[in-house]
Motif scaffolding. Structure first.
Motif, PDB file in Angstrom:
ATOM      1  N   PRO A   1      -5.506   2.948 -18.528  1.00  0.00           N
ATOM      2  CA  PRO A   1      -6.281   2.542 -19.835  1.00  0.00           C
ATOM      3  C   PRO A   1      -5.886   1.084 -20.520  1.00  0.00           C
ATOM      4  O   PRO A   1      -4.811   0.878 -20.280  1.00  0.00           O
ATOM      5  CB  PRO A   1      -5.914   3.740 -20.816  1.00  0.00           C
ATOM      6  CG  PRO A   1      -4.799   4.430 -20.413  1.00  0.00           C
ATOM      7  CD  PRO A   1      -4.548   4.049 -18.858  1.00  0.00           C
ATOM      8  N   ILE A   2      -7.109   0.383 -20.650  1.00  0.00           N
ATOM      9  CA  ILE A   2      -6.670  -1.000 -21.270  1.00  0.00           C
ATOM     10  C   ILE A   2      -7.664  -1.097 -22.632  1.00  0.00           C
ATOM     11  O   ILE A   2      -8.626  -0.065 -22.653  1.00  0.00           O
ATOM     12  CB  ILE A   2      -7.037  -2.162 -20.338  1.00  0.00           C
ATOM     13  CG1 ILE A   2      -8.515  -2.024 -19.798  1.00  0.00           C
ATOM     14  CG2 ILE A   2      -5.919  -2.201 -19.254  1.00  0.00           C
ATOM     15  CD1 ILE A   2      -8.701  -3.312 -18.805  1.00  0.00           C
ATOM     16  N   THR A   3      -7.325  -1.980 -23.654  1.00  0.00           N
ATOM     17  CA  THR A   3      -8.105  -2.126 -24.615  1.00  0.00           C
ATOM     18  C   THR A   3      -9.079  -3.132 -24.648  1.00  0.00           C
ATOM     19  O   THR A   3      -9.974  -3.369 -25.449  1.00  0.00           O
ATOM     20  CB  THR A   3      -7.015  -2.492 -25.854  1.00  0.00           C
ATOM     21  OG1 THR A   3      -6.374  -3.300 -25.746  1.00  0.00           O
ATOM     22  CG2 THR A   3      -6.274  -1.056 -26.298  1.00  0.00           C
ATOM     23  N   GLN A   4      -8.869  -4.133 -23.659  1.00  0.00           N
ATOM     24  CA  GLN A   4      -9.710  -5.323 -23.803  1.00  0.00           C
ATOM     25  C   GLN A   4      -9.970  -5.591 -22.092  1.00  0.00           C
ATOM     26  O   GLN A   4      -8.975  -5.464 -21.399  1.00  0.00           O
ATOM     27  CB  GLN A   4      -9.030  -6.465 -24.477  1.00  0.00           C
ATOM     28  CG  GLN A   4     -10.148  -7.388 -24.880  1.00  0.00           C
ATOM     29  CD  GLN A   4      -9.451  -8.556 -25.611  1.00  0.00           C
ATOM     30  OE1 GLN A   4      -8.286  -8.721 -25.485  1.00  0.00           O
ATOM     31  NE2 GLN A   4     -10.135  -9.197 -26.543  1.00  0.00           N
ATOM     32  N   ALA A   5     -11.261  -5.805 -21.766  1.00  0.00           N
ATOM     33  CA  ALA A   5     -11.676  -6.380 -20.597  1.00  0.00           C
ATOM     34  C   ALA A   5     -12.670  -7.200 -20.442  1.00  0.00           C
ATOM     35  O   ALA A   5     -13.432  -7.274 -21.012  1.00  0.00           O
ATOM     36  CB  ALA A   5     -11.756  -4.824 -19.665  1.00  0.00           C
ATOM     37  N   LYS A   6     -12.697  -7.944 -19.092  1.00  0.00           N
ATOM     38  CA  LYS A   6     -13.942  -8.825 -18.622  1.00  0.00           C
ATOM     39  C   LYS A   6     -14.785  -7.745 -17.739  1.00  0.00           C
ATOM     40  O   LYS A   6     -14.307  -7.419 -16.720  1.00  0.00           O
ATOM     41  CB  LYS A   6     -13.478  -9.972 -18.077  1.00  0.00           C
ATOM     42  CG  LYS A   6     -13.560 -11.248 -18.785  1.00  0.00           C
ATOM     43  CD  LYS A   6     -13.298 -12.429 -18.069  1.00  0.00           C
ATOM     44  CE  LYS A   6     -13.925 -13.546 -18.734  1.00  0.00           C
ATOM     45  NZ  LYS A   6     -13.818 -14.916 -18.117  1.00  0.00           N
ATOM     46  N   ILE A   7     -16.020  -7.219 -18.210  1.00  0.00           N
ATOM     47  CA  ILE A   7     -16.679  -6.404 -17.407  1.00  0.00           C
ATOM     48  C   ILE A   7     -18.080  -7.171 -17.129  1.00  0.00           C
ATOM     49  O   ILE A   7     -18.548  -7.686 -17.998  1.00  0.00           O
ATOM     50  CB  ILE A   7     -16.549  -5.073 -17.795  1.00  0.00           C
ATOM     51  CG1 ILE A   7     -17.094  -5.012 -19.319  1.00  0.00           C
ATOM     52  CG2 ILE A   7     -15.194  -4.584 -17.654  1.00  0.00           C
ATOM     53  CD1 ILE A   7     -17.305  -3.686 -19.738  1.00  0.00           C
ATOM     54  N   SER A   8     -18.648  -6.690 -16.127  1.00  0.00           N
ATOM     55  CA  SER A   8     -20.178  -6.896 -16.038  1.00  0.00           C
ATOM     56  C   SER A   8     -20.713  -6.122 -15.099  1.00  0.00           C
ATOM     57  O   SER A   8     -20.055  -4.916 -14.451  1.00  0.00           O
ATOM     58  CB  SER A   8     -20.117  -8.367 -14.879  1.00  0.00           C
ATOM     59  OG  SER A   8     -19.620  -8.310 -13.828  1.00  0.00           O
ATOM     60  N   GLY A   9     -22.149  -6.074 -15.078  1.00  0.00           N
ATOM     61  CA  GLY A   9     -22.737  -5.192 -14.164  1.00  0.00           C
ATOM     62  C   GLY A   9     -22.996  -3.555 -14.572  1.00  0.00           C
ATOM     63  O   GLY A   9     -22.548  -2.710 -13.466  1.00  0.00           O
ATOM     64  N   CYS A  10     -22.789  -3.459 -15.918  1.00  0.00           N
ATOM     65  CA  CYS A  10     -22.816  -1.973 -16.345  1.00  0.00           C
ATOM     66  C   CYS A  10     -23.568  -1.990 -17.493  1.00  0.00           C
ATOM     67  O   CYS A  10     -24.009  -3.106 -18.074  1.00  0.00           O
ATOM     68  CB  CYS A  10     -21.579  -1.470 -16.476  1.00  0.00           C
ATOM     69  SG  CYS A  10     -20.542  -2.436 -17.624  1.00  0.00           S
ATOM     70  N   ALA A  11     -23.570  -0.716 -18.243  1.00  0.00           N
ATOM     71  CA  ALA A  11     -24.284  -0.636 -19.177  1.00  0.00           C
ATOM     72  C   ALA A  11     -23.486  -0.023 -20.425  1.00  0.00           C
ATOM     73  O   ALA A  11     -22.407   0.921 -20.074  1.00  0.00           O
ATOM     74  CB  ALA A  11     -25.532   0.437 -19.047  1.00  0.00           C
ATOM     75  N   LEU A  12     -23.337  -0.712 -21.755  1.00  0.00           N
ATOM     76  CA  LEU A  12     -22.577  -0.165 -22.661  1.00  0.00           C
ATOM     77  C   LEU A  12     -23.263   0.263 -23.812  1.00  0.00           C
ATOM     78  O   LEU A  12     -24.142  -0.293 -24.148  1.00  0.00           O
ATOM     79  CB  LEU A  12     -21.779  -1.447 -23.308  1.00  0.00           C
ATOM     80  CG  LEU A  12     -20.780  -2.291 -22.140  1.00  0.00           C
ATOM     81  CD1 LEU A  12     -20.128  -3.386 -22.849  1.00  0.00           C
ATOM     82  CD2 LEU A  12     -19.776  -1.263 -21.722  1.00  0.00           C
ATOM     83  N   PRO A  13     -22.887   1.438 -24.682  1.00  0.00           N
ATOM     84  CA  PRO A  13     -23.484   1.932 -25.699  1.00  0.00           C
ATOM     85  C   PRO A  13     -23.534   0.853 -26.827  1.00  0.00           C
ATOM     86  O   PRO A  13     -22.427   0.087 -27.007  1.00  0.00           O
ATOM     87  CB  PRO A  13     -22.766   2.936 -25.966  1.00  0.00           C
ATOM     88  CG  PRO A  13     -21.816   3.237 -24.994  1.00  0.00           C
ATOM     89  CD  PRO A  13     -21.728   2.088 -24.208  1.00  0.00           C
TER      90      PRO A  13
END
Lengths: 234, 365
Positions: free
Chosen positions: A155-167
């Motif tokens: 588990p991490i608290t911060q990330a660089k993400i892409s290609g997904c859906a977030l609430p």
């Protein structure tokens, strides 16, 4: 949770349809919804999978957008018999995603990666019961046999993400497509009674690419350094 | 031995100088050009135009050819919804998978009408108010197929320039874009679903009237966590499943169709046809062809890897049908034949061999 099931899919085309636009041309969202991916998981298991059975995160990418034309047959009733319409057929435009990116050897690159908290489902993804498809029945996906594996995550608290859906929540510093969607759907118990939406809310769809810095709950990183958001339906 | 639940495979058709599926007129100023369907793919970081045939287009070819080859009665389109003005606003096939093999193999859909309280769509707005509410009926197609797309290295687009003389000495130019391409597609037939129909909350495959009409031919058992849904199975399902799947393979082997046949006359029967019975439904035979040589070639290493990965799920040998002289690496493909795990023949002979070995209902057929 310290391990998840990772599954990668490849294929040629996909249609993550933008729902609720029913007239005229069909449009696509940048990424598929959680409810349609839940359907894809159910297809692999050969039964209806409800949202409380699994949590998953995903990464989806496509190469280009294209428009397909679909002929619509029209008939008319002249009071006595049904016959082809005098104006003939007409055509609908259907937007779809081309997901076929090949490397120098001509091998397809994965377009969709799923991370599921149900490692016991591994064989259903190696040997799916139904034919995996994302969107229309022609948007067939192949599960990359060697990609179905259990990977360690932290588990991490911060990330660089892409290609997904977030609430979506106000104050989020990310750019994307805002859509109002249900988390999932649940079948009514009577035959033909339809489905009821579970937890409709606003999502922000992040396109694949360099990634955007987010700091929300339920972020994980795999041993290979891939970060993802695990959707928890709450 | 694995159970035959799915029949999966791939095909290649020869579309050299062809226009098999149109996309209307060119964009912008280019309105006097007729164009085929094309999408763009990323190859080595570069965008490349790829001609393709929509899945719905070649499914129609396959439906027609299968009906013709087997003397099946086509499941004709019919009007099922009439607007206030008296024009048809909804159509469907016969929605009868018991009498029509086409409906069993390719599925169907009828959306229910006049339910204003629920998820009514825009087209329902002008529905005649007196019409009784119809059930929504939907069978997702057990036969699923990809688009047919140009093989890498074997897909060039060309333009045919023509003139039309409306009056003498007034030639008006018009152009037709066409392709020189070899097109690859893959498919999976969910064989186990033939003759089997699930009525669930959101998806009802058999309408109530159909269940009533064929009550003596169907058995049913409860389905779902609460047991409120139903699975109907034809009493002779095993036999009808074999007959219908065999009919589909015959249609596939003799495939006919395509646009602009008068101008380009392409033969769309498969030049390569791969078939295998699998226990799982993964459409594994995709992206198996490349075109770096003069003719397309089969990626033998990839094929061998698939056979190895799915060895314990293969319910039949892998049948590879090739037209003589078509593949660049024909000799290497022929060398794969070992009589047990790989059978090589012509596209039509492998379809027949597959039917004979796996889909024959009586010993003398």
């Amino acid at each position: 949770m310290n391990e998840v099931l990772e599954v990668q899919f490849d294929g040629w085309t996909a249609t993550p349809r933008l729902p609720f636009v029913l007239s005229g041309n069909a449009l696509c969202m940048t990424v598929p919804s959680y409810s349609s991916l839940l359907g894809l998981i159910g297809c692999c298991l050969g039964r209806i999978v409800t949202h409380d059975e699994v949590q998953f995160g995903f990464h989806y990418q496509y190469v280009t957008e294209a428009n397909d034309l679909e002929t619509r047959q029209r008939l008319e009733f002249d009071g006595r018999s049904v016959k082809p319409h005098a104006k003939g057929t007409d055509a609908y435009k259907r937007e779809f995603h081309v997901i076929a990116a090949t490397d120098s050897a001509g091998d397809l690159q994965p377009c969709l990666t799923l991370w599921l908290n149900r490692t016991d489902w591994i064989d259903y993804f190696r040997y799916p019961i139904g034919t995996p498809a994302l969107g229309r029945s022609q948007d067939l996906l192949r599960i990359r046999f060697e990609s179905v594996r259990i990977v360690a995550v932290e588990p991490i608290t911060q990330a660089k993400i892409s290609g997904c859906a977030l609430p979506f929540s106000s104050g989020m510093q990310v750019a994307g497509q805002l859509v109002q969607l249900a988390d999932a759907y649940e079948e009514h118990t009577r035959v033909g009674a339809g489905r009821k939406p579970i937890n409709p809310r606003v999502f922000i769809n992040l396109a694949a690419g360099a990634g955007q810095e987010v700091s929300i709950g339920n972020l994980f990183r795999t041993g290979e350094g891939k970060s993802f958001y695990l959707h928890n339906w709450q | 031995m694995a159970t035959l639940n799915n029949i999966t495979g791939a095909l290649v058709i020869d579309g050299t100088a062809a226009f098999l599926n149109g996309a209307g007129l060119g964009a912008g100023e280019d309105r006097n050009k007729v164009v085929p369907k094309v999408f763009e793919e990323m190859v080595n970081g570069r965008r490349e135009k790829v001609p393709y045939v929509s899945a719905q287009a070649w499914r129609r070819w396959l439906r027609n050819t299968s009906n013709e080859e087997n003397n099946w009665t086509p499941s004709e389109l019919q009007a099922i919804g009439v607007s206030k003005k008296g024009t048809t606003n909804k159509i469907s096939t016969q929605l009868d998978p018991i009498a029509f093999p086409e409906d069993d193999l390719f599925g169907y859909m009828r959306s229910g009408g006049n339910d204003k309280s629920g998820a009514s769509d825009e087209e329902d707005e002008d529905e005649a108010p007196t019409k009784t509410k119809a059930e929504s009926v939907q069978r997702t197609s057990p036969f699923k197929c990809s688009v047919l797309k140009g093989i890498r290295g074997k897909r060039t687009l060309n333009v045919d320039e023509g003139f039309v003389h409306l009056k003498e000495n007034t030639p008006l130019p018009y152009s037709t874009q066409f392709y020189a391409a070899h097109l690859e597609g893959f498919f999976n037939l969910e064989y186990y679903r033939l003759g089997q129909f699930d009525n669930l909350g959101s998806k009802q495959e058999l309408a109530s009237e159909t269940v009533k009409q064929y009550a003596d031919l169907l058995t049913n058992k409860p389905l779902g966590a609460k047991g409120t849904f139903k699975r109907f199975t034809l009493q002779n399902a095993e036999q009808s499943r074999k007959e219908r799947a065999a009919g589909l393979l015959r249609g596939l082997a003799f495939l006919r169709g395509g646009a602009k046949q008068a101008a380009f006359g392409a033969d769309v029967s498969p030049k390569v046809l791969i078939l295998a019975g699998l226990e799982c439904a993964n459409p594994v035979f995709n992206n198996l062809f490349e075109g770096s040589g003069e003719m397309p070639s089969l990626k033998i290493k990839a094929l061998k890897q698939i056979i190895e990965d799915y060895r314990n799920k293969l319910a039949t040998p892998v049948y590879i049908g090739i037209r003589e002289g078509y593949l660049q690496n024909e000799d290497d493909v022929k060398a794969l034949a070992d009589g047990t795990s790989v059978v090589v023949g012509s596209p039509i002979s492998v379809a027949q061999d597959f039917i004979k070995a796996n889909l024959t209902t009586t010993p003398n057929e």
